[in-house]
Scaffold this motif. Sequence first.
Motif, PDB file in Angstrom:
ATOM      1  N   MET A  96       0.843  -1.189   0.000  1.00 49.37           N
ATOM      2  CA  MET A  96       0.000   0.000   0.000  1.00 49.37           C
ATOM      3  C   MET A  96       0.889   1.253   0.000  1.00 49.37           C
ATOM      4  SD  MET A  96      -3.175  -1.079   0.029  1.00 49.37           S
ATOM      5  CE  MET A  96      -4.115  -2.557   0.375  1.00 49.37           C
ATOM      6  N   LEU A  97       1.891   1.268  -0.849  1.00 47.87           N
ATOM      7  CA  LEU A  97       2.836   2.385  -0.917  1.00 47.87           C
ATOM      8  C   LEU A  97       2.552   3.235  -2.153  1.00 47.87           C
ATOM      9  CD1 LEU A  97       6.103   0.392  -0.082  1.00 47.87           C
ATOM     10  CD2 LEU A  97       4.771   1.795   1.491  1.00 47.87           C
ATOM     11  N   ILE A  98       2.981   4.493  -2.107  1.00 51.30           N
ATOM     12  CA  ILE A  98       2.853   5.386  -3.267  1.00 51.30           C
ATOM     13  C   ILE A  98       4.199   5.391  -3.991  1.00 51.30           C
ATOM     14  CG2 ILE A  98       2.379   7.744  -4.041  1.00 51.30           C
ATOM     15  CD1 ILE A  98       0.649   8.091  -1.548  1.00 51.30           C
ATOM     16  N   PRO A  99       4.272   4.787  -5.180  1.00 49.08           N
ATOM     17  CA  PRO A  99       5.572   4.577  -5.853  1.00 49.08           C
ATOM     18  C   PRO A  99       6.381   5.847  -6.071  1.00 49.08           C
ATOM     19  CG  PRO A  99       3.829   3.329  -6.936  1.00 49.08           C
ATOM     20  CD  PRO A  99       3.152   4.222  -5.949  1.00 49.08           C
ATOM     21  N   GLY A 100       5.719   6.957  -6.416  1.00 44.23           N
ATOM     22  CA  GLY A 100       6.455   8.183  -6.737  1.00 44.23           C
ATOM     23  C   GLY A 100       6.949   8.953  -5.521  1.00 44.23           C
ATOM     24  N   PHE A 101       6.570   8.518  -4.318  1.00 44.98           N
ATOM     25  CA  PHE A 101       6.995   9.182  -3.082  1.00 44.98           C
ATOM     26  C   PHE A 101       8.287   8.555  -2.568  1.00 44.98           C
ATOM     27  CE2 PHE A 101       2.958  11.284  -1.135  1.00 44.98           C
ATOM     28  CZ  PHE A 101       2.682  11.879  -2.358  1.00 44.98           C
ATOM     29  N   THR A 102       9.008   9.314  -1.758  1.00 48.17           N
ATOM     30  CA  THR A 102      10.220   8.785  -1.128  1.00 48.17           C
ATOM     31  C   THR A 102       9.844   7.853   0.018  1.00 48.17           C
ATOM     32  OG1 THR A 102      10.389  10.559   0.487  1.00 48.17           O
ATOM     33  CG2 THR A 102      11.487  10.910  -1.648  1.00 48.17           C
ATOM     34  N   VAL A 103      10.850   7.156   0.540  1.00 44.44           N
ATOM     35  CA  VAL A 103      10.645   6.281   1.690  1.00 44.44           C
ATOM     36  C   VAL A 103      10.092   7.084   2.869  1.00 44.44           C
ATOM     37  CG1 VAL A 103      11.830   4.837   3.400  1.00 44.44           C
ATOM     38  CG2 VAL A 103      12.437   4.656   0.971  1.00 44.44           C
ATOM     39  N   THR A 104      10.700   8.236   3.126  1.00 45.93           N
ATOM     40  CA  THR A 104      10.238   9.092   4.226  1.00 45.93           C
ATOM     41  C   THR A 104       8.792   9.526   4.028  1.00 45.93           C
ATOM     42  OG1 THR A 104      12.452   9.928   4.733  1.00 45.93           O
ATOM     43  CG2 THR A 104      10.599  11.316   5.378  1.00 45.93           C
ATOM     44  N   GLU A 105       8.451   9.972   2.830  1.00 39.91           N
ATOM     45  CA  GLU A 105       7.090  10.441   2.557  1.00 39.91           C
ATOM     46  C   GLU A 105       6.064   9.328   2.744  1.00 39.91           C
ATOM     47  OE1 GLU A 105       8.105  13.988  -0.680  1.00 39.91           O
ATOM     48  OE2 GLU A 105       7.981  11.893  -1.321  1.00 39.91           O
ATOM     49  N   ASN A 106       6.425   8.098   2.366  1.00 37.37           N
ATOM     50  CA  ASN A 106       5.516   6.973   2.558  1.00 37.37           C
ATOM     51  C   ASN A 106       5.344   6.639   4.036  1.00 37.37           C
ATOM     52  OD1 ASN A 106       4.352   5.313   0.141  1.00 37.37           O
ATOM     53  ND2 ASN A 106       6.311   6.126  -0.585  1.00 37.37           N
ATOM     54  N   ILE A 107       6.428   6.675   4.794  1.00 38.18           N
ATOM     55  CA  ILE A 107       6.350   6.344   6.218  1.00 38.18           C
ATOM     56  C   ILE A 107       5.530   7.380   6.980  1.00 38.18           C
ATOM     57  CG2 ILE A 107       7.726   6.177   8.353  1.00 38.18           C
ATOM     58  CD1 ILE A 107       9.893   4.771   6.702  1.00 38.18           C
ATOM     59  N   LYS A 108       5.678   8.660   6.614  1.00 35.29           N
ATOM     60  CA  LYS A 108       5.027   9.748   7.360  1.00 35.29           C
ATOM     61  C   LYS A 108       3.708  10.203   6.731  1.00 35.29           C
ATOM     62  CE  LYS A 108       6.525  11.199  10.509  1.00 35.29           C
ATOM     63  NZ  LYS A 108       6.455  10.722  11.903  1.00 35.29           N
ATOM     64  N   LEU A 109       3.218   9.485   5.708  1.00 35.65           N
ATOM     65  CA  LEU A 109       1.999   9.899   5.009  1.00 35.65           C
ATOM     66  C   LEU A 109       0.821  10.035   5.984  1.00 35.65           C
ATOM     67  CD1 LEU A 109       0.893  10.487   2.152  1.00 35.65           C
ATOM     68  CD2 LEU A 109       0.184   8.089   2.055  1.00 35.65           C
ATOM     69  N   ASN A 110       0.151  11.182   5.923  1.00 36.86           N
ATOM     70  CA  ASN A 110      -0.986  11.527   6.790  1.00 36.86           C
ATOM     71  C   ASN A 110      -0.586  11.778   8.239  1.00 36.86           C
ATOM     72  OD1 ASN A 110      -2.927  11.423   4.735  1.00 36.86           O
ATOM     73  ND2 ASN A 110      -3.148   9.197   4.973  1.00 36.86           N
ATOM     74  N   ARG A 111       0.702  11.705   8.517  1.00 37.90           N
ATOM     75  CA  ARG A 111       1.208  12.034   9.859  1.00 37.90           C
ATOM     76  C   ARG A 111       2.428  12.940   9.713  1.00 37.90           C
ATOM     77  NH1 ARG A 111       3.475   8.100  11.527  1.00 37.90           N
ATOM     78  NH2 ARG A 111       3.216   6.710   9.766  1.00 37.90           N
ATOM     79  N   GLU A 112       2.391  13.820   8.709  1.00 37.23           N
ATOM     80  CA  GLU A 112       3.533  14.687   8.433  1.00 37.23           C
ATOM     81  C   GLU A 112       3.823  15.628   9.605  1.00 37.23           C
ATOM     82  OE1 GLU A 112       1.649  13.524   4.524  1.00 37.23           O
ATOM     83  OE2 GLU A 112       0.931  14.257   6.467  1.00 37.23           O
ATOM     84  N   ILE A 113       5.088  15.944   9.776  1.00 40.57           N
ATOM     85  CA  ILE A 113       5.494  16.907  10.804  1.00 40.57           C
ATOM     86  C   ILE A 113       5.620  18.276  10.131  1.00 40.57           C
ATOM     87  CG2 ILE A 113       7.274  17.510  12.496  1.00 40.57           C
ATOM     88  CD1 ILE A 113       8.067  14.518  12.463  1.00 40.57           C
ATOM     89  N   THR A 114       5.024  19.286  10.745  1.00 33.80           N
ATOM     90  CA  THR A 114       5.080  20.636  10.165  1.00 33.80           C
ATOM     91  C   THR A 114       5.770  21.599  11.136  1.00 33.80           C
ATOM     92  OG1 THR A 114       2.895  21.172  11.046  1.00 33.80           O
ATOM     93  CG2 THR A 114       2.997  20.281   8.803  1.00 33.80           C
ATOM     94  N   LYS A 115       6.165  22.740  10.600  1.00 33.92           N
ATOM     95  CA  LYS A 115       6.805  23.765  11.434  1.00 33.92           C
ATOM     96  C   LYS A 115       6.284  25.148  11.022  1.00 33.92           C
ATOM     97  CE  LYS A 115      10.852  23.988   8.367  1.00 33.92           C
ATOM     98  NZ  LYS A 115      12.309  23.829   8.268  1.00 33.92           N
ATOM     99  N   ASP A 116       6.415  26.069  11.926  1.00 31.60           N
ATOM    100  CA  ASP A 116       5.942  27.433  11.675  1.00 31.60           C
ATOM    101  C   ASP A 116       6.853  28.192  10.719  1.00 31.60           C
ATOM    102  OD1 ASP A 116       3.507  27.882  13.049  1.00 31.60           O
ATOM    103  OD2 ASP A 116       4.581  27.779  14.956  1.00 31.60           O
ATOM    104  N   ASN A 117       6.258  29.116  10.009  1.00 28.80           N
ATOM    105  CA  ASN A 117       7.019  30.081   9.206  1.00 28.80           C
ATOM    106  C   ASN A 117       6.347  31.444   9.404  1.00 28.80           C
ATOM    107  OD1 ASN A 117       4.765  30.315   7.328  1.00 28.80           O
ATOM    108  ND2 ASN A 117       5.402  28.285   6.586  1.00 28.80           N
ATOM    109  N   LEU A 118       6.829  32.432   8.713  1.00 26.99           N
ATOM    110  CA  LEU A 118       6.288  33.787   8.906  1.00 26.99           C
ATOM    111  C   LEU A 118       4.794  33.853   8.591  1.00 26.99           C
ATOM    112  CD1 LEU A 118       9.190  35.972   7.468  1.00 26.99           C
ATOM    113  CD2 LEU A 118       8.455  35.807   9.855  1.00 26.99           C
ATOM    114  N   LEU A 119       4.386  33.192   7.489  1.00 28.02           N
ATOM    115  CA  LEU A 119       2.974  33.241   7.095  1.00 28.02           C
ATOM    116  C   LEU A 119       2.077  32.526   8.092  1.00 28.02           C
ATOM    117  CD1 LEU A 119       3.237  32.679   3.237  1.00 28.02           C
ATOM    118  CD2 LEU A 119       2.527  34.775   4.404  1.00 28.02           C
ATOM    119  N   SER A 120       2.533  31.355   8.580  1.00 27.61           N
ATOM    120  CA  SER A 120       1.689  30.586   9.501  1.00 27.61           C
ATOM    121  C   SER A 120       1.525  31.298  10.831  1.00 27.61           C
ATOM    122  CB  SER A 120       2.279  29.192   9.720  1.00 27.61           C
ATOM    123  OG  SER A 120       3.484  29.257  10.443  1.00 27.61           O
ATOM    124  N   LYS A 121       2.561  32.062  11.226  1.00 29.74           N
ATOM    125  CA  LYS A 121       2.454  32.804  12.486  1.00 29.74           C
ATOM    126  C   LYS A 121       1.390  33.895  12.403  1.00 29.74           C
ATOM    127  CE  LYS A 121       7.165  31.918  14.086  1.00 29.74           C
ATOM    128  NZ  LYS A 121       8.520  32.466  14.310  1.00 29.74           N
TER     129      LYS A 121
END
Length: 532
Positions: A96-121
């Motif tokens: 159930m993997l997405i072939p065009g995504f990297t290993v990291t992107e597949n492992i973290k799919l739907n559980r991505e880690i995000t961080k703040d930037n100027l716009l998000s603040k």
Amino acid sequence: MIMQYALEMRNISKSFYGNQVLKNVNISVAAGEVHGLVGENGAGKTTLMNILFGMPVIHSTGGFEGEILINNEHVNIDSPRKAMEYGIGMVHQEFMLIPGFTVTENIKLNREITKDNLLSKVFGKPLRTLDFPAMRKEARQAISTIGMSIEELAVVAGLPVAHKQFIEIAREIDKKNLKILVLDEPTAVLSEAEAEKLLETIRYLTKKGVAIIFISHRLSEVLKVSDRITILRDGAVVDSRPSSSFTVSEIAEKMVGRKLENVVLPPHPKEPSDEDIIMSIRNLKVYMPGEMVKDFSIDIRRGEILGIGGLAGHGKLGVANGIVGMFPAEGEVYFEGKPYRLNDPSYALKNGVVYVSEDRRGVGLLLDESVEMNIAATAIEAFGLFTKKFLFMTVYDRKKIREHALEMIKKLDIRCKSPAQIVRRLSGGNQQKVCLARAFTLNPKILFVSEPTRGIDVGAKKLVLDYLVRMNREHGITIVMTSSELAELRSICDRIAIVAEGKLSAILSPKASDTEFGLAMAGEFQEVLQHG
């Protein structure tokens, strides 16, 4: 006192279009326990787990009867998202993997880690950006837990199937709320050494209190890792008790409802020898991601069954893929004494070099076509078989296609409703048999077959291996079989070539010692041994 189970499935029944596939099945798993679930293909194992995971195929076909309890509380799991919210993870038999995504992107799919930037603040969370360094770090941790060295930035497309399997498992391990983990054939594409790494990972998870349902056709592994074992046959539980009270042969017999005999190999009509070489391979290089072949040379004897083994990532799968033109290759190859053209799948096919891929769903099958068309399709396309002239047109000879399909269904015991059934709806093991049926329809001179019994139960495995031997002995087809299961290679092969670090490490007799095979797989053989 009420027994505390992490999971209980009570009186589960399920029918598909009037065909009952599960009949009052009961299974319970405690926290920190491994519960082995075994049965033939079509016994209902995957359907039971699809119910647990809330797969759409269950609810779009009328749902199921029975109840599911998690920590003694009734739950309604009507989608995979709901299952994940309850802490249920599942490694499916088919990736159930997405072939065009990297290993990291597949492992973290739907559980991505995000961080703040100027716009998000200023404008809020929706404008946060992905924190790739943090995602890579967690993906790396999950992969390391399994003891694998897979580059976390590699794109999944093109990676060997064993690596894909580990990525699937790493994705589940990465989930912070994991309480129940279903492993559906997790070791089917792994070598014995890699499977041992996975079993160590299972032990690590149970120490953390994760309840595990372990589905496998490798019965020795089930006995080794499970605390309890439940056996399904024809959709019903035939036995369920502590694993210590079972033997491998007893499990196998209860699964299939009959006593199983070992493969007895008939003699070759003419013993294969170095005097009659059907294919000579020199300095083969294959550029298959994750299975690079760096410098492989061997002479394949006409009429033999040659095994190819080795650890995942060392090139064993690359040999066949390179010879038949699935991945770019270079080197010097002679077939029946004449120069052989690499990088041309059509040339290979028309010269009698046929291949059954280890990736049946990715490249081996037309999933939305019928069983009979899958069996006949390549023969129609390459050789014009199963066709007839009608006026000025060439049309399919439906009668011949049907007759041939029925013959192959009987020979390989393909469990399907009819030759017209869509292949996607077959179990994984029966899909594999369809791949073999199509290959033998092409009347190969030499058949390269990779992982021929992947995901196939013990009864069907014997049938497939017997059939490969019969086609070899009765029809003179030279067979080159790549497998992660050393015991399987030793059961039917005349010689076994071990690939290590992209090169031929040794050619061993199937009767060679475990120590010799271990040294060969580690690349520590000082010289190539020719036994027999």
